[in-house]
Motif scaffolding. Structure first.
Motif, PDB file in Angstrom:
ATOM      1  N   PHE A 110       0.836  -1.195   0.000  1.00 21.48           N
ATOM      2  CA  PHE A 110       0.000   0.000   0.000  1.00 21.48           C
ATOM      3  C   PHE A 110       0.869   1.243   0.000  1.00 21.48           C
ATOM      4  N   LYS A 111       0.278   2.328  -0.443  1.00 17.02           N
ATOM      5  CA  LYS A 111       0.947   3.624  -0.462  1.00 17.02           C
ATOM      6  C   LYS A 111      -0.076   4.671  -0.054  1.00 17.02           C
ATOM      7  N   LEU A 112       0.216   5.413   1.020  1.00 16.01           N
ATOM      8  CA  LEU A 112      -0.637   6.493   1.517  1.00 16.01           C
ATOM      9  C   LEU A 112       0.060   7.804   1.200  1.00 16.01           C
ATOM     10  N   THR A 113      -0.448   8.556   0.239  1.00 19.52           N
ATOM     11  CA  THR A 113       0.157   9.818  -0.185  1.00 19.52           C
ATOM     12  C   THR A 113      -0.572  10.974   0.493  1.00 19.52           C
ATOM     13  N   PHE A 114       0.183  11.837   1.160  1.00 19.67           N
ATOM     14  CA  PHE A 114      -0.371  12.965   1.917  1.00 19.67           C
ATOM     15  C   PHE A 114      -0.226  14.229   1.074  1.00 19.67           C
TER      16      PHE A 114
END
Length: 192
Positions: A110-114
């Motif tokens: 997963f990748k959580l981009t802020f």
């Protein structure tokens, strides 16, 4: 790792009464990769809000999406790291493993981009809370982490060192330090 178990019909977040929201971030994107037989809910990039509790992260999607909420307990997240690319938004990446009965199977990266910032602060609190949870240590001083969003978007001002007073308290003798002498504050250098 539970899919669509933490949202209300009105689109709000649902958590246990024993949990609290420690941190939340708006304008976060969630994407998945390295997943065999990717279900429809895991396709495309999701936009929404990310919440941190003492035991898990919860992503809540905006709008009508097959994935309305996605919960990631810390014990199922592996290889998590905070990344700071030069020309794009900071992000947190890792691998999440499915749990039987969680609405999907296998594992995925997963990748959580802020997009509006907050990845570093969120990640630091997350790592500290996850470390404590893995050791079986309850969250100490929950008020230090606790965050309650204000209804109107404005929260109270941060506490000051000396309460409501702008200037420091006087010394114990009742007087402030003597003022600095008038004139040039540095002694002239003697000629050689």
């Amino acid at each position: 790792m539970a899919l669509n178990r933490n949202h209300s019909q009105a689109g709000g977040l649902v958590i246990d009464n024993s949990e609290s929201i420690l941190k939340e971030c708006k304008d976060v994107e969630l994407s998945f990769s390295d997943m065999a037989n990717k279900p429809e809910a895991f396709k495309h990039t999701k936009k929404g809000m990310l919440y941190l509790t003492p035991y898990r992260m919860i992503f809540l999607s905006k709008g009508k999406d097959p994935m309305q909420s996605f919960m990631m307990p810390f014990y199922l997240v592996k290889g998590c790291s905070i990344e700071q690319p030069v020309f794009s938004a900071n992000y947190i990446k890792g691998t999440i493993h499915a749990k039987p009965g969680g609405g999907w199977e296998g594992q995925a990266s997963f990748k959580l981009t802020f997009n509006s910032g907050g990845a570093i602060e969120f990640g630091q609190v997350m790592f500290k809370v996850a470390t404590n949870a893995s050791r079986g240590i309850p969250t100490q001083n929950a008020a230090a982490y606790a965050y309650t969003p204000a209804a109107n978007g404005y929260g109270p001002p941060p506490p000051t060192v000396n309460g409501p007073y702008l200037y420091p308290a006087p010394q114990t003798n009742g007087y402030f330090a003597p003022p600095q002498p008038m004139g040039y504050p540095y002694a002239p250098v003697p000629p050689e």
